[in-house]
Design a protein around this motif. Sequence first.
Motif, short mmCIF file in Angstrom:
data_model
loop_
_atom_site.label_atom_id
_atom_site.label_comp_id
_atom_site.label_asym_id
_atom_site.label_seq_id
_atom_site.Cartn_x
_atom_site.Cartn_y
_atom_site.Cartn_z
N GLY A 29 0.83 -1.19 0.00
CA GLY A 29 0.00 0.00 0.00
C GLY A 29 0.86 1.24 0.00
O GLY A 29 1.79 1.37 -0.80
N THR A 30 0.61 2.14 0.93
CA THR A 30 1.34 3.41 0.99
C THR A 30 2.57 3.35 1.87
O THR A 30 3.31 4.33 1.97
CB THR A 30 0.42 4.53 1.50
N LEU A 31 2.81 2.21 2.53
CA LEU A 31 3.95 2.09 3.44
C LEU A 31 5.14 1.45 2.72
O LEU A 31 4.97 0.67 1.78
CB LEU A 31 3.56 1.27 4.66
N THR A 32 6.35 1.78 3.17
CA THR A 32 7.54 1.37 2.42
C THR A 32 8.58 0.54 3.17
O THR A 32 9.43 -0.08 2.52
CB THR A 32 8.25 2.61 1.85
N PRO A 33 8.63 0.50 4.51
CA PRO A 33 9.69 -0.27 5.18
C PRO A 33 9.69 -1.74 4.78
O PRO A 33 8.64 -2.32 4.47
CB PRO A 33 9.36 -0.09 6.66
N VAL A 34 10.88 -2.34 4.80
CA VAL A 34 11.06 -3.75 4.45
C VAL A 34 11.65 -4.46 5.66
O VAL A 34 12.58 -3.96 6.31
CB VAL A 34 12.00 -3.90 3.24
N ALA A 35 11.11 -5.63 5.98
CA ALA A 35 11.59 -6.41 7.13
C ALA A 35 12.86 -7.15 6.76
O ALA A 35 12.96 -7.76 5.69
CB ALA A 35 10.52 -7.39 7.59
N GLU A 36 13.84 -7.13 7.67
CA GLU A 36 15.07 -7.88 7.48
C GLU A 36 15.05 -9.12 8.36
O GLU A 36 14.40 -9.17 9.40
CB GLU A 36 16.28 -7.01 7.83
N GLY A 37 15.80 -10.14 7.93
CA GLY A 37 15.89 -11.37 8.69
C GLY A 37 16.21 -12.53 7.78
O GLY A 37 16.32 -12.37 6.56
N VAL A 38 16.38 -13.70 8.35
CA VAL A 38 16.70 -14.90 7.57
C VAL A 38 15.49 -15.30 6.73
O VAL A 38 14.37 -15.43 7.25
CB VAL A 38 17.11 -16.05 8.51
N GLN A 39 15.70 -15.48 5.44
CA GLN A 39 14.59 -15.82 4.54
C GLN A 39 13.97 -17.16 4.90
O GLN A 39 14.66 -18.15 5.12
CB GLN A 39 15.08 -15.86 3.09
N LEU A 40 12.64 -17.19 4.94
CA LEU A 40 11.87 -18.41 5.20
C LEU A 40 10.81 -18.53 4.11
O LEU A 40 9.92 -17.69 3.99
CB LEU A 40 11.21 -18.34 6.57
N ASP A 41 10.91 -19.58 3.32
CA ASP A 41 9.92 -19.87 2.28
C ASP A 41 8.92 -20.88 2.84
O ASP A 41 9.30 -22.01 3.18
CB ASP A 41 10.59 -20.42 1.03
N GLY A 59 20.07 -19.20 6.12
CA GLY A 59 19.08 -19.04 5.08
C GLY A 59 19.61 -19.32 3.68
O GLY A 59 20.82 -19.41 3.47
N PRO A 60 18.68 -19.48 2.73
CA PRO A 60 17.23 -19.49 2.99
C PRO A 60 16.77 -20.80 3.62
O PRO A 60 17.40 -21.84 3.43
CB PRO A 60 16.62 -19.29 1.61
N LEU A 61 15.67 -20.73 4.35
CA LEU A 61 15.04 -21.89 4.96
C LEU A 61 13.73 -22.18 4.22
O LEU A 61 13.11 -21.28 3.66
CB LEU A 61 14.74 -21.63 6.44
N ALA A 62 13.32 -23.44 4.27
CA ALA A 62 12.03 -23.85 3.69
C ALA A 62 11.21 -24.53 4.77
O ALA A 62 11.71 -25.44 5.45
CB ALA A 62 12.24 -24.78 2.51
N GLY A 63 9.97 -24.08 4.96
CA GLY A 63 9.11 -24.63 5.99
C GLY A 63 7.80 -25.13 5.41
O GLY A 63 7.21 -24.46 4.56
N THR A 64 7.37 -26.30 5.87
CA THR A 64 6.11 -26.86 5.40
C THR A 64 5.27 -27.30 6.59
O THR A 64 5.80 -27.75 7.61
CB THR A 64 6.33 -28.08 4.49
N VAL A 65 3.95 -27.18 6.45
CA VAL A 65 3.03 -27.66 7.47
C VAL A 65 1.67 -27.87 6.81
O VAL A 65 1.28 -27.14 5.90
CB VAL A 65 2.91 -26.66 8.65
#
Length: 288
Positions: free
Chosen positions: A89-101, A250-256
């Motif tokens: 939307g109108t907000l722009t910040p991006v979260a940082e951290g270890v990628q989780l797919d 990372g990257p990590l892959a998670g399933t459930v």
Amino acid sequence: MIHDHDDHDLGFRHDLPRLVSRRSLLALFGGVGAVALTGLPASALECIALPWETAGPYPADGSNVRSGQVVNALTQEGVIRTDLRPSFGTLTPVAEGVQLDLELTLVNADGCTPLANHAIYIWHCDTTGLYSLYDTPDANYLRGVGISDAEGKVRFTTIFPGCYDGRWPHIHFEVFENAEKAVSGDASLLTAQIALPHDISADVYAADSRYSNGTSNLGRITIATDMVFRDNSEAEVAQQTLAITGSPTGPLAGTVTIPVDLTATRSTSGGRPAGAPPSGNPPPMPGN
């Protein structure tokens, strides 16, 4: 950071067999796979209907307010998306951290059949336990809606959540009959949480300085003492624990697999079971 939270409701609990011994469950939380470590066939852990949990104080689904204003990310353009790391939307910040797919599979608990064209809204904290739109009001990252395909699968790219004081690492979610009901805030079919496995959580927090309080907070909590997961049966917790592969950097892959009991009675107030908190500011209690 100390969060406010809601007491979670114990309704809609199922009289489930105790399929996994407590010792096996403790071993499970030290590993990354639910089925492989229990020795049970996959089908035994793929159709345990998940219990309703609290949505917590930070759902941004129109059910509560912040500073006197209703907080609702579901009505914002761009909320249906795959990559949850940027704001939308109108907000722009991006979260940082270890990628989780993530690959989430929605199924009908009766027969374990896929729930196609259903919507799931997920949200979780950042690397240090803060939630967008509440703790970080100028961001709406780490939130989004996905639509299941013919096999009931929904995929997201996000970051591995942090661990804040008083809660086991987790991801919140609400399942809706379709996208229209999700964005209109219609009653969810299930409101619950996904648990993250202990060892990979510990490894991520130790390996990445962005998770500055993760190691200390994880060291003070267990599944058995967590205010949400402690009341679930061993089979339920096994079902709702994410199986993760990949490197802690990372990257990590998670399933459930998320089995939904479509016959469970639910309230008409935001999809929450009877006894769940009403709309309004969350009460001053430790975070969930």
